[in-house]
Design a protein around this motif. Structure first.
Motif, PDB file in Angstrom:
ATOM      1  N   ILE A  49      53.283 -26.428  91.676  1.00 32.92           N
ATOM      2  CA  ILE A  49      53.760 -25.228  90.992  1.00 32.92           C
ATOM      3  C   ILE A  49      55.133 -25.490  90.392  1.00 32.92           C
ATOM      4  O   ILE A  49      56.054 -25.925  91.095  1.00 32.92           O
ATOM      5  CB  ILE A  49      53.826 -24.008  91.931  1.00 32.92           C
ATOM      6  CG1 ILE A  49      52.424 -23.604  92.390  1.00 32.92           C
ATOM      7  CG2 ILE A  49      54.523 -22.826  91.244  1.00 32.92           C
ATOM      8  CD1 ILE A  49      52.395 -22.426  93.347  1.00 32.92           C
ATOM      9  N   PHE A  50      55.253 -25.233  89.099  1.00 31.80           N
ATOM     10  CA  PHE A  50      56.540 -25.173  88.412  1.00 31.80           C
ATOM     11  C   PHE A  50      56.850 -23.698  88.186  1.00 31.80           C
ATOM     12  O   PHE A  50      56.208 -23.047  87.362  1.00 31.80           O
ATOM     13  CB  PHE A  50      56.493 -25.891  87.056  1.00 31.80           C
ATOM     14  CG  PHE A  50      56.354 -27.383  87.151  1.00 31.80           C
ATOM     15  CD1 PHE A  50      57.464 -28.178  87.401  1.00 31.80           C
ATOM     16  CD2 PHE A  50      55.125 -27.997  86.969  1.00 31.80           C
ATOM     17  CE1 PHE A  50      57.345 -29.561  87.475  1.00 31.80           C
ATOM     18  CE2 PHE A  50      54.991 -29.370  87.046  1.00 31.80           C
ATOM     19  CZ  PHE A  50      56.113 -30.162  87.296  1.00 31.80           C
ATOM     20  N   HIS A  51      57.804 -23.191  88.922  1.00 28.03           N
ATOM     21  CA  HIS A  51      58.158 -21.771  88.802  1.00 28.03           C
ATOM     22  C   HIS A  51      59.371 -21.656  87.870  1.00 28.03           C
ATOM     23  O   HIS A  51      60.523 -21.710  88.311  1.00 28.03           O
ATOM     24  CB  HIS A  51      58.453 -21.182  90.177  1.00 28.03           C
ATOM     25  CG  HIS A  51      58.893 -19.756  90.146  1.00 28.03           C
ATOM     26  ND1 HIS A  51      58.365 -18.829  89.276  1.00 28.03           N
ATOM     27  CD2 HIS A  51      59.836 -19.093  90.878  1.00 28.03           C
ATOM     28  CE1 HIS A  51      58.953 -17.660  89.473  1.00 28.03           C
ATOM     29  NE2 HIS A  51      59.846 -17.802  90.435  1.00 28.03           N
ATOM     30  N   LEU A  52      59.086 -21.514  86.575  1.00 27.05           N
ATOM     31  CA  LEU A  52      60.137 -21.453  85.563  1.00 27.05           C
ATOM     32  C   LEU A  52      60.335 -20.047  85.013  1.00 27.05           C
ATOM     33  O   LEU A  52      61.278 -19.806  84.268  1.00 27.05           O
ATOM     34  CB  LEU A  52      59.807 -22.410  84.405  1.00 27.05           C
ATOM     35  CG  LEU A  52      59.546 -23.868  84.800  1.00 27.05           C
ATOM     36  CD1 LEU A  52      59.278 -24.707  83.553  1.00 27.05           C
ATOM     37  CD2 LEU A  52      60.716 -24.447  85.591  1.00 27.05           C
ATOM     38  N   GLY A  53      59.444 -19.135  85.351  1.00 27.96           N
ATOM     39  CA  GLY A  53      59.541 -17.775  84.840  1.00 27.96           C
ATOM     40  C   GLY A  53      60.713 -17.040  85.461  1.00 27.96           C
ATOM     41  O   GLY A  53      60.955 -17.119  86.667  1.00 27.96           O
ATOM     42  N   ALA A  54      61.459 -16.308  84.635  1.00 25.24           N
ATOM     43  CA  ALA A  54      62.618 -15.550  85.117  1.00 25.24           C
ATOM     44  C   ALA A  54      63.110 -14.621  84.022  1.00 25.24           C
ATOM     45  O   ALA A  54      62.801 -14.818  82.838  1.00 25.24           O
ATOM     46  CB  ALA A  54      63.756 -16.485  85.536  1.00 25.24           C
ATOM     47  N   ARG A  55      63.882 -13.630  84.408  1.00 27.49           N
ATOM     48  CA  ARG A  55      64.656 -12.857  83.444  1.00 27.49           C
ATOM     49  C   ARG A  55      65.952 -13.622  83.235  1.00 27.49           C
ATOM     50  O   ARG A  55      66.717 -13.824  84.173  1.00 27.49           O
ATOM     51  CB  ARG A  55      64.925 -11.444  83.972  1.00 27.49           C
ATOM     52  CG  ARG A  55      65.707 -10.537  83.014  1.00 27.49           C
ATOM     53  CD  ARG A  55      64.911 -10.260  81.737  1.00 27.49           C
ATOM     54  NE  ARG A  55      65.612  -9.336  80.868  1.00 27.49           N
ATOM     55  CZ  ARG A  55      65.411  -8.009  80.866  1.00 27.49           C
ATOM     56  NH1 ARG A  55      64.532  -7.472  81.713  1.00 27.49           N
ATOM     57  NH2 ARG A  55      66.075  -7.238  80.035  1.00 27.49           N
ATOM     58  N   THR A  56      66.227 -14.043  81.998  1.00 27.25           N
ATOM     59  CA  THR A  56      67.341 -14.965  81.748  1.00 27.25           C
ATOM     60  C   THR A  56      68.452 -14.374  80.885  1.00 27.25           C
ATOM     61  O   THR A  56      69.355 -15.088  80.475  1.00 27.25           O
ATOM     62  CB  THR A  56      66.836 -16.250  81.060  1.00 27.25           C
ATOM     63  OG1 THR A  56      66.227 -15.893  79.807  1.00 27.25           O
ATOM     64  CG2 THR A  56      65.834 -16.973  81.937  1.00 27.25           C
ATOM     65  N   ASP A  57      68.404 -13.083  80.631  1.00 27.56           N
ATOM     66  CA  ASP A  57      69.373 -12.461  79.730  1.00 27.56           C
ATOM     67  C   ASP A  57      70.709 -12.273  80.442  1.00 27.56           C
ATOM     68  O   ASP A  57      70.857 -11.414  81.309  1.00 27.56           O
ATOM     69  CB  ASP A  57      68.831 -11.113  79.247  1.00 27.56           C
ATOM     70  CG  ASP A  57      69.695 -10.493  78.156  1.00 27.56           C
ATOM     71  OD1 ASP A  57      70.821 -10.989  77.931  1.00 27.56           O
ATOM     72  OD2 ASP A  57      69.253  -9.512  77.533  1.00 27.56           O
ATOM     73  N   THR A  58      71.718 -13.063  80.053  1.00 21.76           N
ATOM     74  CA  THR A  58      73.031 -12.974  80.698  1.00 21.76           C
ATOM     75  C   THR A  58      73.817 -11.752  80.247  1.00 21.76           C
ATOM     76  O   THR A  58      74.887 -11.470  80.791  1.00 21.76           O
ATOM     77  CB  THR A  58      73.869 -14.240  80.415  1.00 21.76           C
ATOM     78  OG1 THR A  58      74.010 -14.403  78.997  1.00 21.76           O
ATOM     79  CG2 THR A  58      73.199 -15.470  81.004  1.00 21.76           C
TER      80      THR A  58
END
Length: 321
Positions: free
Chosen positions: A70-79
């Motif tokens: 599993i590559f868990h790259l999903g995220a909310r990335t808005d700084t």
């Protein structure tokens, strides 16, 4: 099967392409697929199944025996988002679910952390896990990533192999949907192509001249090579920096973008937006010794090489990776 969360996003879609290049075609792509602007990122790629991100935990409970990695790259990335509840839900609690499932089903895991965890860099940019609890991020996004890093390190139950990757300033193809959060390279290309000139943020720190702010820019092709290495390596679990190891100025970036496009340099400066000015990072530079020590030997793209490849091979012909 290999799972990639955030598969329709920037780094995730590039990783799917890189996996396909090595004939890994049984990809489980996990994302919020209602975001239409991300659709082109996965066109033409070989994907076995698309799973909505909110349905993924239940899907994994039913199909874990077939999942290899599993590559868990999903995220909310808005700084620029300052509601901690959003990051707590999508970056912290969701990641805990993925981690715990990988523990239960003994699935190796690589997950996305961020250089935003280092905050203003008062403790430097060394991926020494002993300083993670002391870090002071500058925004809720950085807090959420650091909170998960701290939580992961505190767990007695861990996947048999896991790695958290502190991504620095990643740029490259497939970031076209990111709007304001896209890399400075993409913003520069668009401004120069449309107006023949480029606006950079003025420095509000007396220690840095305008345009001399420095960041560790890393080309997305290097990022996915590191992911591939870790998938095959499956040893030396821990948290790793993912940068080029070399801080470069925004003027360096600008000059190289003008050159790659073939236009004369024409730069103006504007005030850094007030909503990010107080928490603006003026210098980042990853220490990359830790990754090198576990056997990653490939050279990184220089800023010159990366921008040239990005502009000439993807931006000018309007192509995806």
């Amino acid at each position: 099967m290999i799972v990639v969360t955030g598969a329709a996003g920037f780094i995730g879609s590039c990783l799917v392409s890189r996996l396909n290049a090595d004939n890994f075609n049984d990809i489980i792509a996990v994302d919020n697929f209602t975001v239409a602007r991300k659709e082109p990122n996965l066109q033409g790629k070989k994907v076995k199944l698309y799973v909505d991100r909110m349905e993924f935990p239940e899907w994994l409970d039913k199909n874990y025996e077939e999942v290899e990695f599993i590559f868990h790259l999903g995220a909310r990335t808005d700084t620029t988002e300052f509601d901690p509840a959003i990051f707590n839900l999508l970056n912290l609690e969701y990641s805990k679910k993925v981690w715990l499932a990988c523990c239960e089903y003994q699935i190796p895991l690589v997950y996305a952390s961020s250089a935003a965890t280092y905050g203003a860099g008062k403790l430097g940019y060394d991926d020494d896990e002993n300083i993670i609890s002391l870090l002071n991020p500058l925004n809720p996004y950085g807090d959420s990533k650091n909170d998960f890093d701290k939580w992961a390190l505190q767990q007695t139950a861990k996947p048999f192999f896991w790695a958290g990757l502190k991504f620095f300033n990643v740029y490259g193809p497939n970031e076209y949907h990111k709007g304001r959060m896209a890399s400075v390279v993409l913003h520069a290309f668009r401004q120069i192509s449309e107006r023949g000139r480029l606006e950079l943020f003025r420095s509000h720190n007396p220690e840095y001249a305008d345009g001399e702010q420095k960041r560790d820019f890393i080309y997305v092709k290097d990022v996915v090579e590191i992911c591939m290495f870790l998938m095959h390596h499956r040893q030396n679990s821990g948290i790793y920096n993912v940068g080029s190891g070399q801080a470069r100025t925004f003027l360096d970036l600008a000059f190289n973008t003008f050159e790659a496009i073939g236009r004369e340099v024409n730069i103006d400066f504007k005030d850094t937006p007030s909503d990010i000015r107080e928490n603006y990072q003026y210098f980042t530079q990853a220490t990359m010794d830790k990754l090198r020590r576990i056997g990653y030997t490939k050279p990184f793209y220089s800023l010159e090489e990366g921008i040239q490849d990005y502009v000439q091979e993807y931006l000018i012909p309007n192509k995806y990776y």
